[in-house]
Design an enzyme around this catalytic site. Sequence first.
Site, PDB file in Angstrom:
ATOM      1  N   GLU A   1       0.807  -1.227   0.000  1.00  0.00           N
ATOM      2  CA  GLU A   1       0.000   0.000   0.000  1.00  0.00           C
ATOM      3  C   GLU A   1       0.839   1.276   0.000  1.00  0.00           C
ATOM      4  O   GLU A   1       0.300   2.370   0.137  1.00  0.00           O
ATOM      5  CB  GLU A   1      -0.960  -0.034   1.186  1.00  0.00           C
ATOM      6  CG  GLU A   1      -2.000  -1.139   1.038  1.00  0.00           C
ATOM      7  CD  GLU A   1      -2.799  -1.399   2.294  1.00  0.00           C
ATOM      8  OE1 GLU A   1      -2.536  -0.725   3.314  1.00  0.00           O
ATOM      9  OE2 GLU A   1      -3.670  -2.285   2.275  1.00  0.00           O
TER      10      GLU A   1
ATOM     11  N   LYS B   1       5.456  -1.193   2.181  1.00  0.00           N
ATOM     12  CA  LYS B   1       4.796  -1.327   3.476  1.00  0.00           C
ATOM     13  C   LYS B   1       4.778  -2.782   3.925  1.00  0.00           C
ATOM     14  O   LYS B   1       4.844  -3.087   5.117  1.00  0.00           O
ATOM     15  CB  LYS B   1       3.358  -0.798   3.392  1.00  0.00           C
ATOM     16  CG  LYS B   1       2.571  -0.903   4.685  1.00  0.00           C
ATOM     17  CD  LYS B   1       1.134  -0.453   4.497  1.00  0.00           C
ATOM     18  CE  LYS B   1       0.335  -0.624   5.795  1.00  0.00           C
ATOM     19  NZ  LYS B   1      -1.101  -0.305   5.601  1.00  0.00           N
ATOM     20  N   GLN B   2       4.705  -3.696   2.956  1.00  0.00           N
ATOM     21  CA  GLN B   2       4.505  -5.105   3.271  1.00  0.00           C
ATOM     22  C   GLN B   2       4.941  -5.977   2.103  1.00  0.00           C
ATOM     23  O   GLN B   2       5.306  -5.481   1.040  1.00  0.00           O
ATOM     24  CB  GLN B   2       3.036  -5.354   3.572  1.00  0.00           C
ATOM     25  CG  GLN B   2       2.117  -5.054   2.402  1.00  0.00           C
ATOM     26  CD  GLN B   2       0.801  -4.466   2.824  1.00  0.00           C
ATOM     27  OE1 GLN B   2       0.683  -3.276   3.017  1.00  0.00           O
ATOM     28  NE2 GLN B   2      -0.207  -5.317   2.982  1.00  0.00           N
TER      29      GLN B   2
END
Length: 361
Positions: free
Chosen positions: A86, A192-193
């Site tokens: 994101e 973010k991930q």
Amino acid sequence: MYAWRTINGYEASSYWLAGMAQFHINADIAFAIEQYYTITNDEDFLKNYGFEIILETARFWMQYGNFAEVDGERHFVINRVTGPDEYSALVDNNYYTNVLAQFNLRLAVKYADKFSDTDIPVQLNVTGEEIEEMQEAADLMYLPYDKEKNVKLQFQNFEQLPKMDIASIDQSMFPLLLHYHPLMLYRSQVNKQADTIMVDYMFPLGNTKEQLKADYDFYEPITTHDSSLSKAIYAIVAARIDRDQQAYDFFAQAVKTDLVDLHHNTKNGIHAGSLGAAWSGIVYGFAGIVNNADHFSLEPHLPDVWNCLKFRLQLHHNELLFTIYQDQVEVELMSGKGMALSVYNKKIKVTPEDPKKVAQY
């Protein structure tokens, strides 16, 4: 199109760039249906619900994507999407999204052929031309790749973005989304991930260990793990490339998400998705399970601090008890007709007459 975030069935994302634009949710659901069918052989579900969902989500990709020329070659492209990460929004040809869409399309083709002699295709208005176009789109799916670094690119032109120096940022500034404007994040190589690494986790077959290492070494330093879903996925891939200590450290942090309130928001509720990811870290990472329609196998990477790992799974109408030690795996058939599986390519079979097998590794 399935809602990304919902309470009553309608899309409830407050920030559509990071929510609703994550169209990969369609293919994620198709992937889950295939996992369910692979493990249960539930033919009634596939006939009555599963194939229709797979088909309609595949139709979405044919409407949202298009054929185009990239680097002088014809490809199927999917532009203006947000992948799992994101901190990147509305990108072109997100690797994760395109791989899942490709899988979604191939599932539609496979099951259209499976049910071709039934009235199901007629009920769903399936035509031969439509299936042929889906097959072509899957075969020509554009998957961005950096040949110099030998890594899968998170999205087209990702390599052109400057890297954000994460190590120099004070810990009080994390998660970054609370302290940086989105455009500061969107124009940098910062995650973010897990995003591309999720592909390596979900589709382990066909990847060499060298490819997994290259992807891991490229993306781990630029991933903040500001999402509670991230560390367990990195733990799985780290285990598969023999980064045992990193795998255990990531897993331990994932498990502690709510126990020690790592993200300072447990007061709002537990991170249920993170709990599921932690379970996956154990089963797909440390136990090393690889499951697909043709074969079920284990390649254990038990942490040094663990003496034993024990769990049960329901597979193909069998209940199996797995006990994994540092040097061997015990498989016991608790109920069912039995099945074949392998431990590091060593094939074994459990049956009601011979319910328990031991395999060294």
